[in-house]
Design an enzyme around this catalytic site. Structure first.
Site, PDB file in Angstrom:
ATOM      1  N   LYS A  44       0.868  -1.209   0.063  1.00 42.11           N
ATOM      2  CA  LYS A  44       0.021  -0.007  -0.202  1.00 42.11           C
ATOM      3  C   LYS A  44       1.024   1.153   0.070  1.00 42.11           C
ATOM      4  CE  LYS A  44      -1.808   2.991   2.716  1.00 42.11           C
ATOM      5  NZ  LYS A  44      -2.013   4.115   2.126  1.00 42.11           N
ATOM      6  N   GLY A  66       6.494   4.921   8.632  1.00 39.85           N
ATOM      7  CA  GLY A  66       5.741   6.010   8.572  1.00 39.85           C
ATOM      8  C   GLY A  66       5.827   6.606  10.105  1.00 39.85           C
ATOM      9  N   THR A  93       5.490   7.550  14.136  1.00 42.62           N
ATOM     10  CA  THR A  93       5.099   6.746  15.403  1.00 42.62           C
ATOM     11  C   THR A  93       3.650   6.472  15.802  1.00 42.62           C
ATOM     12  OG1 THR A  93       7.434   7.389  15.958  1.00 42.62           O
ATOM     13  CG2 THR A  93       6.072   6.669  17.896  1.00 42.62           C
ATOM     14  N   VAL A 138       1.004   6.025  13.969  1.00 44.43           N
ATOM     15  CA  VAL A 138       0.415   5.166  13.199  1.00 44.43           C
ATOM     16  C   VAL A 138       1.231   3.977  13.405  1.00 44.43           C
ATOM     17  CG1 VAL A 138      -0.066   4.446  10.698  1.00 44.43           C
ATOM     18  CG2 VAL A 138      -0.351   6.727  11.479  1.00 44.43           C
ATOM     19  N   GLY A 139       2.309   3.892  13.526  1.00 43.50           N
ATOM     20  CA  GLY A 139       3.182   2.780  13.962  1.00 43.50           C
ATOM     21  C   GLY A 139       2.443   1.927  15.164  1.00 43.50           C
ATOM     22  N   GLU A 173       9.154  15.384  14.616  1.00 43.40           N
ATOM     23  CA  GLU A 173       9.526  15.311  13.205  1.00 43.40           C
ATOM     24  C   GLU A 173       8.672  16.213  12.104  1.00 43.40           C
ATOM     25  OE1 GLU A 173      11.081  11.557  10.507  1.00 43.40           O
ATOM     26  OE2 GLU A 173       9.008  11.387  11.370  1.00 43.40           O
TER      27      GLU A 173
END
Length: 489
Positions: free
Chosen positions: A192, A245, A247, A249-250, A387
């Site tokens: 994706k 990606g 953090t 979403v991780g 970030e």
């Protein structure tokens, strides 16, 4: 100043034709089950490039089904490593043959400089495929000396169906950082890409078919993280997820993996990588290196001179159409990221940091932002902690090496760091003391096929690149056999 472009790119280059906009499942380009699409926009001017198929859970189900069939009953995991390597070599050749078109698609979709795409990003892609093509027939286990009347050995087998979820900042590089080692290991997969940058992933799926990759081995589902990405992370028939990606979403990916089938997860997450410039450094070299940094510490003996030089160099920094060869910086990837970066800049001003250069949007159209350097930055300021993913640098002063180490490690991240010094003892001490997955000394953002890349702390776990990356896509099986009547133990 940013320039507007429609049907042509900078210096008269013609924009690439958009050939692939549908999902790639089981060797075919298909519409999403829902028939829905989303707009991919040109960050140079905000205009629609193409309408891309919007994959959802039903489409992920179809892609996983194809990948599962290719793994459980197909020939890819059952081929010899040398045969897989031969097909991957052909794949690399095709990427190289289509380098200019891929570079142009990346420029159009992500706003990344065409010159950098053509000379660096796309060559990284075909070289990493060749690297793992060469590794495909070098995956082997061990012979075990067991007690009693037994002997044993280990096999390193492909983990199964892998879901790759990749970001928008290095689309084609990240595609192959994930796909190439998984292919070498004998896995099947679905990818994706980020919804902002789907074009090169779809083109590379087409090239994979041309290279002779069996149907179902590589599938690409375009769509959004909250729908297609979430469906991959929670799918009961996906054996592993590799995610790059944020953090935040991780965390969601790990949670979904745990709540579903406890699938294996590897994460390459955020970073706020420090660059430490010691007072013995070559200032011109330091200026070139720190352009890529966002959190820069300069020793007090050269701080004032460095500030003058970096401010002067920004005057000649050209922001504009990424197709133009003389441009140094293109636009942000989309309006959302553009507005996010501007909010961080505004936050830095409100917290008391001083703007040395830049600080605002530029150009009449598109998502362009001036290169922005802050001084008088404190460690607890948001611009020094988060970030940002934009042209924003925090410039800070330090006295001693001990202070530099403490401040460099004062972050929840640990992805990378840079050190600029002529003193080998300083370089060794700093590189051993900074908690980060990769340390660049007198260079920055140098990626090599054989050099593992990944983070410490909240920058994730698992490594891309090198033979270490293969381990993510393999699992160990032990085989024990009796040896009756043998005097040998």
């Amino acid at each position: 100043m940013a320039s507007e472009a429609n049907s042509s790119a900078g210096d008269g280059l013609k924009l690439p034709e958009i050939k692939f906009t549908k999902l790639f499942i089981d060797g075919c380009f298909v519409d999403a089950v829902s028939g829905k699409t989303f707009e991919s926009r040109d960050p140079r001017n905000g205009e629609v490039i193409a309408n891309i198929a919007a994959g959802d859970k039903e489409d992920v189900d179809l892609a996983v089904k194809a990948a599962r069939e290719a793994f459980d009953h197909g020939k890819w995991p059952r081929m010899s490593g040398s045969e897989r390597g031969r097909i991957m070599m052909k794949y690399a050749d095709l990427i190289e043959q289509h380098a200019e078109e891929l570079a142009a698609l990346e420029c159009l979709d992500a706003g990344k400089l065409f010159s950098v795409n053509k000379t660096k990003d796309v060559p990284v892609a075909w070289n990493v495929v060749r690297y793992y093509a060469g590794a495909a027939d070098k995956i082997h286990g061990e012979t075990l000396k067991l007690s009693g009347e037994f002997q044993g050995y280990t096999l390193r087998e492909p983990i199964g169906v892998v879901g790759h979820i990749i970001p928008w900042n290095f689309p084609i590089i990240m595609f192959f950082f994930k796909v190439a080692p998984a292919l070498a290991a004998g896995c099947t997969m679905l990818v994706k890409p980020a919804e902002q940058t789907p074009l090169t992933a779809l083109y590379c799926a087409h090239l994979a078919k041309q290279a002779g990759l069996p149907d179902g081995v590589l599938n690409v589902v375009t769509g959004f993280g909250a729908t297609a990405g979430a469906a991959i992370a929670s799918h009961m028939d996906v054996d592993k997820v590799s995610f790059t990606g944020s953090t935040e979403v991780g965390r969601l990916v790990m949670e979904a993996a745990a709540r579903s089938n406890l699938k294996s997860v590897s994460l390459e997450l955020g970073g706020k990588s420090p660059v430490i410039i010691c007072d013995d450094a070559d200032i011109d070299m330091a200026g070139e290196i720190c352009v890529a940094g966002s959190r820069v510490y300069v020793q007090e003996g050269i701080y004032d001179e460095f500030v003058r030089k970096i401010a002067e160099s920004c005057k000649s920094w050209i922001v504009g159409d990424p197709f133009c060869p003389h441009v140094h910086q293109g636009p942000q990837v989309d309006r959302k990221q553009f507005e996010k970066v501007l909010r961080y800049i505004d936050h830095g001003k409100r917290e008391g940091a001083t703007i040395l250069t830049g600080g605002k949007a530029c150009g009449e159209t598109g998502f362009y932002i001036e290169p922005t350097i802050f001084t008088d930055v404190k460690e607890n300021m948001l611009i020094a902690q988060d970030e940002i993913f934009g042209p924003v640098m925090s410039l800070m002063k330090f006295k001693t090496i001990e202070e530099a180490i403490e401040r460099a490690n004062d972050t929840r991240y640990g992805l990378a760091a840079g050190i600029v010094t002529k003193d080998i003892n300083r370089a060794n001490r700093l590189s051993r003391s900074i908690r980060a997955g990769i340390i660049w000394i007198n260079c920055y953002l140098e990626f090599e096929n054989d050099c593992p890349f990944g983070g410490y702390k909240m920058s994730g776990f698992g490594r891309d690149n090198g033979m270490h990356a293969l381990e993510k896509y393999l699992q160990v099986k032990s085989v024990v056999i009796p040896i009756y009547g043998s005097p040998w133990r």
